[in-house]
Structure formats: structure tokens, C-alpha cells
Design an enzyme around this catalytic site. Structure first.
Site, PDB file in Angstrom:
ATOM      1  N   ASP A 120       0.851  -1.185   0.000  1.00 49.36           N
ATOM      2  CA  ASP A 120       0.000   0.000   0.000  1.00 49.36           C
ATOM      3  C   ASP A 120       0.889   1.238   0.000  1.00 49.36           C
ATOM      4  O   ASP A 120       1.904   1.282   0.706  1.00 49.36           O
ATOM      5  CB  ASP A 120      -0.891  -0.014   1.254  1.00 49.36           C
ATOM      6  CG  ASP A 120      -1.844   1.164   1.296  1.00 49.36           C
ATOM      7  OD1 ASP A 120      -2.900   1.093   0.653  1.00 49.36           O
ATOM      8  OD2 ASP A 120      -1.526   2.161   1.982  1.00 49.36           O
ATOM      9  N   ILE A 121       0.536   2.238  -0.805  1.00 54.08           N
ATOM     10  CA  ILE A 121       1.285   3.490  -0.823  1.00 54.08           C
ATOM     11  C   ILE A 121       0.950   4.284   0.436  1.00 54.08           C
ATOM     12  O   ILE A 121      -0.221   4.550   0.720  1.00 54.08           O
ATOM     13  CB  ILE A 121       0.951   4.312  -2.081  1.00 54.08           C
ATOM     14  CG1 ILE A 121       1.294   3.507  -3.341  1.00 54.08           C
ATOM     15  CG2 ILE A 121       1.707   5.643  -2.086  1.00 54.08           C
ATOM     16  CD1 ILE A 121       0.864   4.174  -4.628  1.00 54.08           C
ATOM     17  N   ASN A 129      -3.011  13.108  -3.049  1.00 51.89           N
ATOM     18  CA  ASN A 129      -4.164  13.593  -3.814  1.00 51.89           C
ATOM     19  C   ASN A 129      -4.661  14.932  -3.306  1.00 51.89           C
ATOM     20  O   ASN A 129      -4.963  15.837  -4.095  1.00 51.89           O
ATOM     21  CB  ASN A 129      -5.300  12.568  -3.754  1.00 51.89           C
ATOM     22  CG  ASN A 129      -5.138  11.449  -4.775  1.00 51.89           C
ATOM     23  OD1 ASN A 129      -4.566  11.652  -5.838  1.00 51.89           O
ATOM     24  ND2 ASN A 129      -5.627  10.272  -4.442  1.00 51.89           N
ATOM     25  N   ASP A 189      -2.488   9.954  -9.873  1.00 53.96           N
ATOM     26  CA  ASP A 189      -2.426   8.972 -10.957  1.00 53.96           C
ATOM     27  C   ASP A 189      -0.989   8.780 -11.441  1.00 53.96           C
ATOM     28  O   ASP A 189      -0.578   7.661 -11.771  1.00 53.96           O
ATOM     29  CB  ASP A 189      -3.306   9.413 -12.123  1.00 53.96           C
ATOM     30  CG  ASP A 189      -4.782   9.164 -11.865  1.00 53.96           C
ATOM     31  OD1 ASP A 189      -5.101   8.535 -10.839  1.00 53.96           O
ATOM     32  OD2 ASP A 189      -5.607   9.587 -12.688  1.00 53.96           O
ATOM     33  N   GLU A 241      -4.883   2.353  -4.044  1.00 55.13           N
ATOM     34  CA  GLU A 241      -3.426   2.493  -3.977  1.00 55.13           C
ATOM     35  C   GLU A 241      -2.752   1.217  -3.491  1.00 55.13           C
ATOM     36  O   GLU A 241      -1.588   1.233  -3.087  1.00 55.13           O
ATOM     37  CB  GLU A 241      -3.038   3.661  -3.072  1.00 55.13           C
ATOM     38  CG  GLU A 241      -3.405   3.512  -1.618  1.00 55.13           C
ATOM     39  CD  GLU A 241      -4.779   4.077  -1.286  1.00 55.13           C
ATOM     40  OE1 GLU A 241      -4.965   4.480  -0.127  1.00 55.13           O
ATOM     41  OE2 GLU A 241      -5.642   4.125  -2.178  1.00 55.13           O
TER      42      GLU A 241
END
Length: 296
Positions: A173-174, A181, A190, A216
Site C-alpha cells: 500500500d502506498i 491527492n 495517478d 493504492e
């Protein structure tokens, strides 16, 4: 004619060009939704893509300018040129300000929307191949999608159980992706997703699978791989992301990821969902421990 994502195409009944591509079209591949897979035939007159009412390909997305880009037929084929848009026009992730000649299979990005350019002698066959590809690939990152991942894990779990061989999955996971965002906008988000995918995909063995799990989150399925080997892979992936900042426009972003590892030695009957849940629990343990780490 409009659809649920607010995209309208005004068809032009004109003959196709001669001397260049005999037939060509754009296929909507991102964002997903009712427009995914929609085909836009190209003819002998230029087409303008944008939010404006007079555009030939009308895209109701805030990332798209009123007159964003123009696709033109030439003797060599079709070119795309940016019309001084706010967020730019890209061909295969390269920004273009002068006419760029499109080649079969190119990706054209208009703001947040991505299209695949298809051209050649058998456009119908290419189109149907692209539609199949969209059922197994993620349109944004161009890696396998959640559906294909789960089918792959199911097959490999059956093989692992039958032959008593190890199988590992990694869920990643980021870290703090929402902040990216919220601070820099969804175009930047993106970009980060695409760049994470691009950096990692080349580190994966041919027999393994790397896929976008959702949002993500990304996942790996590593065949014939024991826990300590999967941890080594996860740590290598973590460093690939953390060691070099991401550059979006004039911003340098320090991106990190957290990873959870789960392994079966083949002696336990598990469903794909159960194995992914084990990896998910390890992933959230990595988050709770401070992020930017691997837990198995």
C-alpha cells in the site's frame, strides 16, 4: 450521445483517409466505468477532444480543458497535438506540444483520461483483443487487475496444495496516498500510481504476478517462494520506491510503501480470499508500526 461518465462523441460520417492508415480508432481505457472500451473511429477530418460543447470527443472531466487536443489525419497517419491545455496531452507518458505521429498501440492521455490508439489492416480483430485485455488489465497502470490476480492465486493455491510447494503473496500500500491527492491533485496521484507500477514491474520474475489490487494497493503472487524469500522480494521493492524521489511537474515527492507477506507451504487448504486476508493483516501491522516497512 452521452453516457454516465459524461463523455459525448459526435460521429462524423466521412470517408477514411488514403495514403496513410486505412483504418484507425481510439479506445477509452481509463477511467473505468460505462465508457471503458468505447471506440471512437477516426476519419478524414480532424477531431478535437475537450470539455467544450463544440468538441468532437466531448469529455466531462475537470482535468480536461475546453479544447484540449486535436487528432489530425496526415499522409503518414494520424497525429495528435495539444491545444495549449492546462494539464497537457501525453503520448506514452511523454508530453507533446508539437504534432506527434501515432503508432499502433500508443497510449494517448488527455488530462486524466487515457485512450489506446489502434490502427492497421485488421482493426476489428485488434479492437476485440483490446476489449479482452481490458477485462484482465488495469487501464491506468497497465498491469494485471484484481480479477486476474484472484484467478491466478486460486490456480497457484491448488497447485501448491497438490504438490506441497510453497506459495507467497505480498500486499503493498502506498503510504499516505490521500495526502498526495489532497495536496497535489488527482493527476499527481495517478502519476504516482503509474510510476510505482513502472518501477516495480521490471523486478518481477516471469512466473510470478504483479497486479493492482485496488485503489493504492498492489499485490504480488510469488510461486515456489518461501516466506524468507518473499520478505527479501518485498524489501527490495520497498527500497526501489523509497530510494529515489518521484518528480511530478516541479514537485519532488518522497513516496514510501508498506508491505505485508503471507505464505503457505502447501499443507493447508486456503481460499484466495483467506490468503490475501493474511497478507492484509500483515500489511496493516506494518502501517501501525510506522509505515515504510515489511512485516511477515
Amino acid at each position: 450521445m452521452s453516457d454516465k461518465v459524461g463523455e459525448t462523441f459526435i460521429a462524423r460520417r466521412v470517408p477514411l483517409i488514403t495514403g496513410g492508415q486505412l483504418d484507425a480508432c481510439l479506445v477509452h481505457i481509463y477511467p473505468s466505468g460505462s465508457s471503458m472500451g468505447r471506440r471512437y473511429p477516426l476519419g478524414s477530418l480532424p477531431l478535437v477532444a475537450g470539455r467544450g460543447e463544440g468538441c468532437d470527443i466531448r469529455i466531462q472531466d475537470n482535468s480536461v480543458s475546453r479544447r484540449h487536443a486535436k487528432i489530425e489525419p496526415t499522409q503518414e497517419g494520424y497525429t495528435v497535438v495539444d491545444l495549449k491545455s492546462t494539464n497537457g496531452t501525453f503520448v506514452n507518458d511523454r508530453q507533446t506540444s508539437t504534432p506527434a505521429l501515432l503508432r499502433d498501440g500508443d497510449y494517448v492521455r488527455v488530462g486524466n483520461c487515457i485512450y489506446r490508439y489502434l490502427a492497421g489492416g485488421n482493426i476489428e480483430s485488434e479492437y476485440h483483443e483490446e476489449i479482452y485485455r481490458l477485462t484482465i488489465m488495469d487501464g491506468l497502470t497497465q498491469i494485471f487487475n484484481h480479477r486476474y490476480l484472484m484467478d491466478f492465486v486460486e490456480r497457484e493455491l491448488a497447485r501448491s496444495l497438490r504438490h506441497m510447494r510453497p506459495l507467497s503473496v505480498i500486499l503493498m500500500d502506498i503510504d499516505k496516498f490521500k495526502v498526495v491527492n489532497d495536496t497535489h491533485g488527482h493527476l499527481c496521484g495517478d502519476y504516482v500510481l503509474r510510476e510505482v507500477s513502472n518501477r516495480i514491474r521490471h523486478t518481477v520474475r516471469r512466473e510470478d504476478l504483479f497486479a493492482r489490487y485496488g485503489g493504492e494497493e498492489f499485490a504480488f503472487c510469488l510461486v515456489e517462494t518461501q516466506r524468507h524469500q518473499a520478505v527479501e522480494v518485498a524489501e527490495r521493492v520497498r527500497q526501489v520506491i523509497a530510494n529515489e524521489p518521484f518528480k511530478f511537474e516541479n514537485n519532488l515527492l518522497n513516496v514510501t510503501i508498506s508491505l505485508g507477506v503471507a505464505t503457505t507451504e502447501g499443507g493447508q487448504e486456503l481460499s484466495p480470499q483467506e490468503l490475501m486476508k493474511l497478507a492484509d493483516e500483515k500489511l496493516y501491522a506494518a502501517k501501525r508500526a510506522g509505515r515504510n516497512r515489511v512485516i511477515a
